[in-house]
Every structure is written in structure tokens, then in C-alpha cells.
Design an enzyme around this catalytic site. Structure first.
Site, short mmCIF file in Angstrom:
data_model
loop_
_atom_site.label_atom_id
_atom_site.label_comp_id
_atom_site.label_asym_id
_atom_site.label_seq_id
_atom_site.Cartn_x
_atom_site.Cartn_y
_atom_site.Cartn_z
N LYS A 107 19.52 -48.35 25.97
CA LYS A 107 18.38 -48.69 24.80
C LYS A 107 17.16 -49.21 25.36
CE LYS A 107 21.50 -47.17 22.28
NZ LYS A 107 21.59 -46.00 20.79
C1 LIG Z 1 26.67 -47.86 25.61
C2 LIG Z 1 26.53 -46.83 24.47
N1 LIG Z 1 26.85 -45.46 25.02
C3 LIG Z 1 26.40 -44.56 24.00
C4 LIG Z 1 26.07 -44.58 22.91
C5 LIG Z 1 25.44 -43.67 21.94
O1 LIG Z 1 24.41 -43.03 22.11
P1 LIG Z 1 23.83 -42.46 20.94
O2 LIG Z 1 23.88 -43.04 19.50
O3 LIG Z 1 22.20 -42.12 21.33
O4 LIG Z 1 24.45 -41.17 20.61
C6 LIG Z 1 25.36 -46.03 22.50
C7 LIG Z 1 24.78 -46.26 21.30
O5 LIG Z 1 23.66 -45.84 20.89
C8 LIG Z 1 25.52 -47.00 23.49
O6 LIG Z 1 25.29 -48.15 23.30
N1 LIG Z 2 25.21 -47.00 19.36
C1 LIG Z 2 23.88 -47.66 18.73
C2 LIG Z 2 23.91 -46.95 17.18
C3 LIG Z 2 22.61 -47.18 16.88
O1 LIG Z 2 21.79 -45.92 17.59
P1 LIG Z 2 20.22 -45.70 17.52
O2 LIG Z 2 19.89 -44.86 19.10
O3 LIG Z 2 19.95 -44.94 16.44
O4 LIG Z 2 19.63 -46.84 17.55
C4 LIG Z 2 23.73 -49.07 19.07
O5 LIG Z 2 24.10 -49.46 20.05
O6 LIG Z 2 23.49 -49.83 18.10
#
Ligand SMILES: Cc1ncc(COP(=O)(O)O)c(C=O)c1O
Ligand SMILES: N[C@@H](CCOP(=O)(O)O)C(=O)O
Length: 432
Positions: A107
């Protein structure tokens, strides 16, 4: 580049407005009006670029004239100023490690990009902006870090009480004074629903200038494409004859959606796998055609505990709402906690590679999909040190804390409890 609102296509905005508003009317997500298309000659040129220049080239068409080139160059170079290595787990399974940024999860890229864009747009703004963000674990910490002390920006993070790891909780509850954490007695989907509802509420919007730092905001979502371009650069150096299968641990589906966007622009990918945990709304939808979001269940890959993924609507939009076409390019599967644990153990014992629970979901799904001699890449979305409780109990090892984790563990959490109730959230926001 202009963006239209998927729920209300006559609402058309530029990048700046999409970034400042976060979400369109009627809870609609903004979507690019056109997608850049790269020729094979362009791809050759992109392959040769340093990562900062590649990032600039990819983001420029999406940002358009909203940010001058020299400022955008600075923003992207600060966004990607850590490593994104493609490591071999064993002979034919690779991992793109996306956890070398400040909060040890993928992120960081989107959060750093968005915070800098908003900081730039805010220079002309006389009013403070309030950034709302719902998190199941990692977004909260990355956004808190990205927006720490950004002038004119206040951040409110909603997270599900007792459903994030200790490290994740400390990352989002021990930040600078412009960051507030609300501990919601519910799950991630409750948090996300509260945030989305706030955008449609007249009183709140009259009182505060709101935006979102979840992937619903294009400035958070779009830079996630960069991982796939970095993977492409690294993959091309391996001289494989075929494009890779890419398996993405998925929750809110922003990451894989950005990957598919990169592919539609021209980046070669053989197939995408969206690997989910037991929160299996999308695997069930692709199998049966019925979209039914069950109650979210808690798993060891907690950041993927999402049952109504915001970005699935964008994935469908990429395929002009044609599910059949999507299914040619993307498979989605659900992996249980038991299988995830078995994978963590096996990969550690056989390959001496320590997968975190999210990457382990992806590894399991990739293994199921590939034949023995095929090649593929998983995205390593978080560092295992964020989940010591699970990993230490499973492997009987002690995970060494990095310096930043040691500092974090000495802090104490600051959060405010909130019921999963819109009126309670509204009254909290109206008092700010
Ligand atoms: C460690 C981890 N893996 C996978 C995901 C899933 O990613 P997305 O929400 O973009 O599908 C998240 C949250 O976003 C995460 O924090
Ligand atoms: N897995 C995410 C959930 C939010 O996802 P986002 O990409 O829309 O911000 C988290 O770690 O909070």
C-alpha cells in the site's frame, strides 16, 4: 485524462477533481475515459527505463495537465524510492516483493503517490481536507505514514476492532496528530460502508471537505499498476519464452484491477489469478453468475477479509461489463486457512522462503493453477514480520524485528471506539 463515474456516466472530471473528491455521486467510482495503448516498440523502450522514469511515463497520461511534469517527476520518484525485487522461491515460482517500503506492505506506493498529489493540490486550498479511509489492516498504516504532517490534511482511519494484527494496529494508531484512528466494533465491510455513505451525506459534506484514501480514489488505485511494469522489466531479464501467469492475493481487488489495466495497455501477461481467502464472493460469482456477498469472516490473511470488493466493478468495466471476456483472462479462487498454513510450512521447509499469510494464499492458488513445469509470479503484498503471531505459532521460529518494528512496539495505541452505525459516525464527523 478525464474520468467518468461508473454509476453516473455524465459526471466527468479531471484527475485533480477525481483525487480531491475520491468518490463520485451515487457511490460511483471514477474510471479513465481512455486507456493508453503501448506498441511493441513502446514496450521495448519502457523495458530499458530506470524505475523512476518508467513510473513517470506510466502515470503521466492519467494525471494529464493536472500536475506539471517537474512536480510529477518528483512525486513519482519519492513514491518508488525503495526496492521491488523479483525473487525466485524455487525453480519456477517467483515472488515480486512489494514490502520494502516504510510500512512493509504494498500500500505504500499508492499512499505515497496520493498524499503527494493531494499535498500539491491543497496548496491553493484554504480549507482543510479530511481523508476518510477504511482498512482491514495495511491501507491504514500506509495512509497514516504517507499523510503524516501533510499541511491542511486530516486523516480519519476506520478499522475493525480485534481483526488486524498487532503490528498493523500500532502502525495506524500511533501516528502524528493529524491522524485519528476509529476502532469499529464490526468488520472491514462495515468500515467501508460507513466511509462510502459519508460521501453521500449533505450535512457531512457541508461541514467537511472529504476525500478517500482507499483504492476507490484513482490517485490511490492507479499507481498500483507500477508493480506490474516492474515485474515485466524483471521478468524480461530472465529471458523466459512466455509471458508469466500472475497471481495476486486479493481483498478489495484494487491491486489486481490495476494489473489488468497494465495488461490492457500492452503489458504481456498470460493469465491473472485473483487469490482470495474464505471471503469468496468473486470466486462464487465467476462460478455461478450470482453476486452474493456473505458476512465477512475472519482469516489469518486478515487484510483480505473483504466480502464486497469495491474494485470489482472497475474490473468489469475494463471488460465492458462482459463477464465471459473477463473469465478468459482472470480466474478467481478461494483458499482456506488450513491450506494457507500448509503452504507456509511447506515453502519454508522446502525452499527456506518465509511467506506471509497473504502471499501464501496466492502461492497456493498459483500452484493449483500451474502445471509442474510452468512459470508464474505471485505478488508479495506484506512482510511476514507484520504477522508474527501466526507465523511463530506455525513454524516454531522467532521472527526478527526490524528497527522500525522495535520502535513501533514501544508505542501505545491511541484509538476511539465507534459502533458500526452511520449516525454515530456522522455525529463524530460533525463535531470535528
Ligand atoms: C497484505 C495484503 N495483501 C492483499 C491485499 C488485498 O489487496 P486488494 O485489496 O488490492 O485486493 C491487502 C489489502 O489490500 C493486503 O494488505
Ligand atoms: N486490504 C485493505 C483493504 C482496503 O483496500 P484498499 O486498497 O481499497 O484501500 C487494507 O489493508 O486495508
Amino acid at each position: 485524462m478525464k474520468y467518468y463515474n461508473i454509476n453516473k456516466p455524465e459526471e466527468i472530471v479531471d484527475f485533480k477533481t477525481a483525487c480531491i473528491k475520491g468518490q463520485g455521486a451515487e457511490k460511483g467510482l471514477f474510471f479513465p475515459e481512455s486507456i493508453p495503448a503501448y506498441s511493441s516498440q513502446d514496450l521495448e523502450e519502457l523495458l530499458a527505463l530506470p524505475k523512476e522514469e518508467l513510473a513517470f511515463k506510466i502515470m503521466k497520461p492519467y494525471v494529464g495537465s493536472s500536475i506539471p511534469d517537474e512536480v510529477l517527476r518528483q512525486i513519482v520518484s519519492e513514491t518508488v524510492n525503495f526496492d521491488f525485487p523479483l525473487e525466485a522461491i524455487n525453480t519456477n515460482r517467483y515472488i515480486l516483493e512489494l514490502f520494502h517500503g516504510p510500512t512493509l506492505a504494498f500500500k505504500d506506493v499508492g499512499a505515497r503517490f496520493m498524499s503527494r498529489c493531494l499535498g500539491y493540490f491543497n496548496k491553493e486550498n484554504t480549507r482543510d481536507t479530511t481523508v476518510l479511509v477504511a482498512t482491514s489492516g495495511d491501507t491504514g498504516g500506509a495512509v497514516a505514514n504517507g499523510f503524516e504532517n501533510v499541511t491542511g490534511v486530516k486523516v480519519v482511519i476506520l478499522y475493525p476492532s480485534g481483526k488486524v494484527s498487532n503490528v498493523q494496529e500500532l502502525q495506524l494508531t500511533t501516528c502524528a496528530s493529524n491522524i485519528t484512528a476509529l476502532e469499529v466494533n464490526g468488520d472491514f465491510d462495515d468500515c467501508q460502508a460507513l466511509v462510502k455513505q459519508a460521501f453521500g451525506d449533505k450535512d457531512i459534506n457541508g461541514h467537511l471537505q472529504l476525500t478517500s484514501a482507499n483504492s476507490i480514489n484513482v490517485a490511490r488505485w492507479l499507481p498500483q499498476q507500477l508493480y506490474y511494469w516492474f515485474a515485466y522489466q524483471a521478468w524480461s531479464r530472465l529471458n523466459k519464452s512466455e509471458a508469466p501467469v500472475i497471481c495476486v492475493p486479493s481483498g478489495n481487488f484494487g491491486n489486481i484491477c490495476a494489473g489488468i489495466l497494465a495488461h490492457i495497455s500492452g503489458m504481456p501477461v498470460k493469465h491473472f489469478i485473483a487469490a482470495c481467502n474464505s471471503n469468496d464472493t468473486i470466486p462464487r460469482f465467476l462460478e455461478s453468475g450470482s453476486y452474493i456477498a456473505n458476512k465477512t469472516v475472519a482469516t489469518i490473511s486478515n487484510a483480505m477479509d473483504v466480502s464486497a470488493p469495491s474494485n470489482f466493478v472497475r474490473i468489469l468495466e475494463l471488460y465492458h461489463q462482459k463477464v465471459m471476456h473477463l473469465k478468459d483472462m482472470m480466474t478467481s479462487v478461494s483458499v482456506s486457512d488450513d491450506r494457507t498454513k500448509t503452504t507456509i510450512k511447506q515453502v519454508y521447509e522446502n525452499d527456506r522462503y518465509l511467506l506471509d499469510p497473504h502471499a501464501a494464499v496466492a502461492y497456493t492458488a498459483l500452484n493449483d493453477y500451474l502445471k509442474a513445469d510452468d512459470w508464474g509470479i505471485i505478488l508479495g503484498t506484506a512482510h511476514p514480520v507484520k504477522f508474527p503471531e501466526t507465523i511463530e505459532a506455525l513454524l516454531g521460529i522467532e521472527i526478527e524485528w526490524s528497527e522500525n518494528i522495535k520502535v513501533l512496539r514501544e508505542r501505545s495505541k491511541q484509538s476511539t471506539f465507534l459502533a458500526p452505525d452511520f449516525e454515530a459516525f456522522k455525529s463524530y464527523l460533525l463535531k470535528r
